[in-house]
Design a protein around this motif. Structure first.
Motif, short mmCIF file in Angstrom:
data_model
loop_
_atom_site.label_atom_id
_atom_site.label_comp_id
_atom_site.label_asym_id
_atom_site.label_seq_id
_atom_site.Cartn_x
_atom_site.Cartn_y
_atom_site.Cartn_z
N ILE A 655 -45.02 -19.71 -19.63
CA ILE A 655 -45.79 -19.34 -18.44
C ILE A 655 -46.76 -18.23 -18.82
O ILE A 655 -46.64 -17.60 -19.88
CB ILE A 655 -44.88 -18.91 -17.27
N ALA A 656 -47.73 -17.97 -17.95
CA ALA A 656 -48.79 -17.01 -18.26
C ALA A 656 -48.23 -15.63 -18.57
O ALA A 656 -48.69 -14.95 -19.49
CB ALA A 656 -49.78 -16.93 -17.10
N ARG A 657 -47.21 -15.20 -17.82
CA ARG A 657 -46.65 -13.86 -18.04
C ARG A 657 -46.06 -13.73 -19.44
O ARG A 657 -46.22 -12.69 -20.09
CB ARG A 657 -45.57 -13.56 -16.99
N GLU A 658 -45.39 -14.78 -19.92
CA GLU A 658 -44.79 -14.73 -21.25
C GLU A 658 -45.86 -14.61 -22.34
O GLU A 658 -45.70 -13.87 -23.31
CB GLU A 658 -43.93 -15.97 -21.48
N ILE A 659 -46.95 -15.34 -22.16
CA ILE A 659 -48.05 -15.26 -23.14
C ILE A 659 -48.72 -13.89 -23.04
O ILE A 659 -49.03 -13.27 -24.06
CB ILE A 659 -49.08 -16.38 -22.89
N ALA A 660 -48.92 -13.42 -21.82
CA ALA A 660 -49.60 -12.14 -21.59
C ALA A 660 -48.84 -11.00 -22.24
O ALA A 660 -49.43 -10.08 -22.81
CB ALA A 660 -49.77 -11.90 -20.09
N GLU A 662 -47.02 -11.05 -24.85
CA GLU A 662 -47.16 -11.09 -26.31
C GLU A 662 -48.54 -10.63 -26.76
O GLU A 662 -48.69 -10.05 -27.83
CB GLU A 662 -46.93 -12.52 -26.82
N LEU A 663 -49.56 -10.88 -25.94
CA LEU A 663 -50.94 -10.63 -26.36
C LEU A 663 -51.57 -9.41 -25.72
O LEU A 663 -52.75 -9.13 -25.93
CB LEU A 663 -51.80 -11.87 -26.06
N ASP A 664 -50.80 -8.67 -24.91
CA ASP A 664 -51.34 -7.48 -24.24
C ASP A 664 -52.53 -7.80 -23.35
O ASP A 664 -53.56 -7.12 -23.37
CB ASP A 664 -51.74 -6.41 -25.26
N LEU A 665 -52.40 -8.88 -22.58
CA LEU A 665 -53.42 -9.26 -21.62
C LEU A 665 -52.78 -9.44 -20.26
O LEU A 665 -51.55 -9.51 -20.15
CB LEU A 665 -54.11 -10.56 -22.05
N SER A 666 -53.58 -9.54 -19.23
CA SER A 666 -53.03 -9.78 -17.89
C SER A 666 -52.71 -11.26 -17.72
O SER A 666 -53.33 -12.12 -18.35
CB SER A 666 -54.04 -9.35 -16.82
N SER A 667 -51.74 -11.56 -16.86
CA SER A 667 -51.39 -12.95 -16.58
C SER A 667 -52.58 -13.71 -15.99
O SER A 667 -52.79 -14.89 -16.28
CB SER A 667 -50.20 -13.01 -15.61
N GLN A 672 -56.85 -17.92 -16.54
CA GLN A 672 -58.26 -18.31 -16.58
C GLN A 672 -58.63 -18.91 -17.94
O GLN A 672 -59.32 -19.93 -18.01
CB GLN A 672 -59.14 -17.09 -16.28
N LYS A 673 -58.15 -18.28 -19.00
CA LYS A 673 -58.44 -18.78 -20.35
C LYS A 673 -57.84 -20.18 -20.54
O LYS A 673 -58.49 -21.08 -21.09
CB LYS A 673 -57.87 -17.83 -21.40
N ASN A 674 -56.60 -20.35 -20.10
CA ASN A 674 -55.94 -21.64 -20.28
C ASN A 674 -56.61 -22.75 -19.47
O ASN A 674 -56.64 -23.91 -19.89
CB ASN A 674 -54.46 -21.53 -19.90
N LYS A 675 -57.14 -22.39 -18.31
CA LYS A 675 -57.86 -23.38 -17.51
C LYS A 675 -59.08 -23.89 -18.27
O LYS A 675 -59.34 -25.10 -18.31
CB LYS A 675 -58.29 -22.75 -16.18
N MET A 676 -59.82 -22.97 -18.89
CA MET A 676 -61.00 -23.37 -19.66
C MET A 676 -60.60 -24.17 -20.91
O MET A 676 -61.27 -25.14 -21.28
CB MET A 676 -61.79 -22.12 -20.07
N LEU A 677 -59.50 -23.75 -21.56
CA LEU A 677 -59.04 -24.47 -22.75
C LEU A 677 -58.55 -25.87 -22.41
O LEU A 677 -58.54 -26.76 -23.26
CB LEU A 677 -57.93 -23.67 -23.45
N GLY A 682 -59.75 -29.40 -23.95
CA GLY A 682 -58.64 -30.35 -24.07
C GLY A 682 -57.56 -29.89 -25.02
O GLY A 682 -56.87 -30.71 -25.63
N LEU A 683 -57.38 -28.56 -25.15
CA LEU A 683 -56.43 -28.01 -26.11
C LEU A 683 -55.12 -27.56 -25.47
O LEU A 683 -54.11 -27.43 -26.13
CB LEU A 683 -57.06 -26.83 -26.85
N ILE A 684 -55.17 -27.31 -24.16
CA ILE A 684 -54.00 -26.82 -23.43
C ILE A 684 -53.63 -27.81 -22.34
O ILE A 684 -54.49 -28.30 -21.61
CB ILE A 684 -54.28 -25.44 -22.79
N LYS A 685 -52.35 -28.10 -22.24
CA LYS A 685 -51.85 -28.91 -21.14
C LYS A 685 -51.23 -27.98 -20.10
O LYS A 685 -50.30 -27.23 -20.40
CB LYS A 685 -50.80 -29.90 -21.64
N ARG A 686 -51.78 -28.03 -18.88
CA ARG A 686 -51.24 -27.20 -17.80
C ARG A 686 -50.24 -28.01 -16.98
O ARG A 686 -50.59 -29.04 -16.41
CB ARG A 686 -52.37 -26.70 -16.91
N ASN A 687 -49.03 -27.55 -16.93
CA ASN A 687 -47.99 -28.24 -16.15
C ASN A 687 -47.99 -27.69 -14.73
O ASN A 687 -47.45 -26.61 -14.46
CB ASN A 687 -46.62 -28.03 -16.82
N LYS A 688 -48.63 -28.42 -13.84
CA LYS A 688 -48.85 -27.93 -12.47
C LYS A 688 -47.69 -28.27 -11.54
O LYS A 688 -47.69 -27.87 -10.37
CB LYS A 688 -50.14 -28.54 -11.91
#
Length: 706
Positions: A655-660, A662-667, A672-677, A682-688
């Motif tokens: 989930i976004a919080r887990e990635i955030a 690790e990378l010192d970014l906000s969820s 937003q980044k994952n939506k664009m990716l 076509g690099l990220i699959k979003r499980n909605k």
């Protein structure tokens, strides 16, 4: 160990991984930072020094605790009514400026497209910092007045807020700034037009010049470009001079002196004597942006405010620009092992570092578990003190790395009701190296850096390999008794440290900043010359089956300066074979050796024969061919690459919080980044289907960035 004990240990080590974040809270949401904070030095010396009324640079690699110290500074300053702390995440503001800047059409006739974009991004960045400062002031006042009930103060609060809002609108109003901006830009363009004839005369000597001037249907047509450098000696402005001109534009359009006076006027009624601005992630923006930021905002605000504004700045080693700030009037606090502890007794550096490791771990484990550290470590063969020493060696005293290593040990032992032993920590160090450090070169390959920047970094991968090959050879010669003498022990062939002259350190900054190597100490070598002693990452040593450290005992005190560990020839040979330093004048084309570099630095890289510019070019056909295989469409910004690499290393949906975390970014930023990716690449699959969304790599990403 029961389930509660294991869960509590997990919470303790996870809190260390989050050492520099604000989410250290208990089950009731109460902040735990003041209770859990562990200073690098006894008696909270670092915190006390950071709280002094001076502009302060906190200098350390990622994870050394800069942001945690900032949070503690805020907590302490809020207890004093005369101080107003304002925290600004410089990296976040800069990244927002890169995507949210307003395209000002009225400047297109004066600046070429590339220069215009650069100008607008930096302009937006400076604008955002000033606005963010005012937002922070407003937020602090809302809190300040929350506890004041009398009508007079409430009236005063309203007036203050109105003044702050007016000042913020003034900063953000592009129409108001336009009136100041246009005449200044016109003046620069006019000056460039007048220098055009000189540029044409010297073009054959200096190469192509991207300076277009003339009269068009629109009127004056003068384009200024950042792309080329011109010879100062010939009187033609170079890139830095053009950027200095733009810095003067920013200075004038934002009217920094007036800004300071207006802020002071706003705060006067509340008896605020100092604003303390905490600038986090300062070194994570572009080099030119750092220089512009310091020259336009930081230095003037610091120097012109008559002690009213003070800065606390979190920076990386070798990524600092002071501008017109007098380094003699600021405090510089180093947080990395050697730079911190070498200020005190050098023969007790390790002792001080291990003491911090011990205090840090004991405080966390005791707080979360109510137990002793020894309850979680196997002390049948090693004492708990030996474990603290080993954890220091595997982490070089970095709290974030300590958290990761203990987290890996939790996964491999604690959840199975087993205690942690020495080999578990060493295996965890190797896993941390492979998961978090080694991918740096892979990220560089797919980043949007220039080809030359990539080559410079990827060549260091080859140098690192030479280090490990050399150390492996030393190990072999110790075990085969080819190296004789009491320094070497056949059964303990330590080979992890090496030495070289301090002048070569600058070429290894990138390897050190990213934890491949670390400075350990300085000593005089066998010839009485001062040398820098470095060590390879502990996890890298484990991966290459190398023993880290040196034999115990006073007779081995000089083990690291034994002649086999002299890496001067290795580093110099590498530099000579990987770079060609030469004069750009084709009629001269003089080449320079590595030993001549100090002289070139003294003359600002000017040829001593023809006075033309001297440049260093990488010689790396193999790396160039490697990079040519990658299509431009596959290159991504650093943050996007980091997200993909994090998902690849975890090999499971996150989930976004887990990635955030690790990378010192906000969820929100991750989302937003994952939506664009997803939508654009076509690099990220979003499980909605789950809430919150989870993210994983598509097959395209797995194949592309494997």
């Amino acid at each position: 160990m029961n389930t509660t004990d294991k869960d509590n240990f997990f919470n303790a080590v996870e809190s260390l991984k989050k050492y520099r974040r604000a989410d250290l809270v208990d089950e009731k949401g109460r902040n735990l930072l003041e209770k859990l904070y562990t200073d690098l030095l006894p008696s909270e010396h670092i915190l006390k020094k950071s709280l002094k009324d001076n502009t302060t640079y906190l200098v350390g690699r990622k994870g050394t605790g800069k942001s945690t110290i900032f949070l503690r500074i805020e907590q302490e300053l809020r207890k004093n009514d005369f101080y107003l702390p304002c925290y600004i995440d410089v990296k976040t503001v800069y990244e927002s400026a890169q995507t949210e800047y307003i395209n000002l059409d009225y400047l297109t006739e004066y600046l070429d497209p590339k220069s215009l974009q650069k100008y607008l991004i930096e302009r937006s960045f400076l604008q955002s910092v000033l606005s963010r400062l005012l937002v922070e002031i407003n937020l602090r006042y809302d809190t300040f007045f929350h506890n004041i009930l009398d009508a007079i103060s409430n009236t005063k609060s309203k007036k203050v807020k109105e003044k702050i809002e007016a000042l913020k609108n003034k900063i953000e109003d592009n129409e108001a700034l336009k009136e100041i901006e246009i005449p200044i830009i016109k003046n620069i363009a006019f000056n460039k037009k007048n220098s055009n004839s000189t540029a044409k005369e010297k073009q054959s000597q200096t190469g192509p010049i991207d300076l277009k001037t003339g009269i068009s249907e629109k009127g004056l047509d003068a384009s200024i470009s950042f792309n080329d450098s011109f010879s100062k000696k010939e009187g033609i402005n170079n890139t830095s001079e053009v950027e200095t001109n733009f810095s003067s534009v920013y200075m004038q359009i934002f009217q920094i002196k007036t800004f300071i006076e207006e802020v002071k006027e706003v705060l006067k009624d509340l008896n605020i004597k100092h604003i303390v601005i905490l600038l986090d992630d300062f070194s994570e923006i572009d080099d030119t942006a750092i220089e512009t930021f310091v020259d336009v905002l930081l230095a003037p605000l610091n120097n012109w405010s008559e002690e009213f504004i003070k800065f606390k700045i979190a920076a990386y080693p070798n990524r600092i620009h002071y501008g017109k700030i007098d380094p003699g009037k600021i405090d510089i606090i180093n947080l990395d092992f050697y730079n911190l502890y070498s200020e005190f007794e050098r023969n007790k550096m390790e002792e001080g570092a291990i003491d911090f490791t011990k205090r840090l771990i004991e405080k966390r484990i005791t707080f979360f578990t109510g137990k002793s550290s020894s309850d979680y470590f196997d002390t049948s063969r090693n004492t708990i003190e030996e474990y603290y020493e080993l954890i220091f060696q595997t982490s070089m005293n970095v709290p974030r790395i300590i958290g990761y290593i203990l987290s890996y040990c939790y996964q491999s032992k604690i959840i199975y009701d087993k205690k942690i032993n020495k080999s578990d920590i060493e295996s965890a160090a190797q896993k941390y190296y492979e998961d978090k450090i080694e991918p740096f070169f892979h990220k560089t390959t797919f980043s949007l850096m220039s080809i030359n920047e990539k080559i410079d970094i990827l060549q260091l991968r080859e140098l690192l390999l030479k280090y490990t090959d050399k150390l492996t050879e030393i190990k072999r010669k110790i075990t085969s008794s080819e190296y004789s003498g009491e320094s070497y022990i056949v059964s303990s062939p330590y080979a992890s440290h090496f030495h070289f002259i301090p002048e070569l350190e600058k070429f290894l900054n990138t390897l050190e900043l990213n934890y491949f190597i670390s400075k350990y100490t300085e000593m005089s070598d066998k010839d009485g010359k001062l040398v820098s002693i470095y060590c390879i990452n502990y996890g890298l040593a484990v991966k290459n089956n190398l023993m880290w450290g040196k034999p115990k005992g006073s007779k081995h005190r000089k083990y690291f300066i034994e002649r086999p560990f002299n890496f001067n020839p290795l580093i110099k040979d590498f530099l000579a074979s990987s770079k060609r330093t030469h004069c750009i004048n084709p009629e001269c084309n003089q080449t320079f050796t590595q030993d001549q570099i100090p002289l070139l630095e003294f003359t600002n890289y000017t040829c001593n024969k023809c006075h033309s510019q001297v440049i260093s070019e990488s010689i790396a056909e193999n790396i160039q061919n490697e990079l040519k295989q990658i299509e431009n469409k596959d290159l991504l910004p650093e943050t996007d690459i980091n997200i993909i690499m994090e998902l690849a290393s975890q090999n499971k949906p996150l989930i976004a919080r887990e990635i955030a975390e690790e990378l010192d970014l906000s969820s929100q930023s991750i989302g937003q980044k994952n939506k664009m990716l997803d939508l654009k690449k076509g690099l990220i699959k979003r499980n909605k289907d789950v809430n919150p969304f989870s993210y994983e790599l598509t097959e395209l990403a797995k194949n592309m960035y494997k």
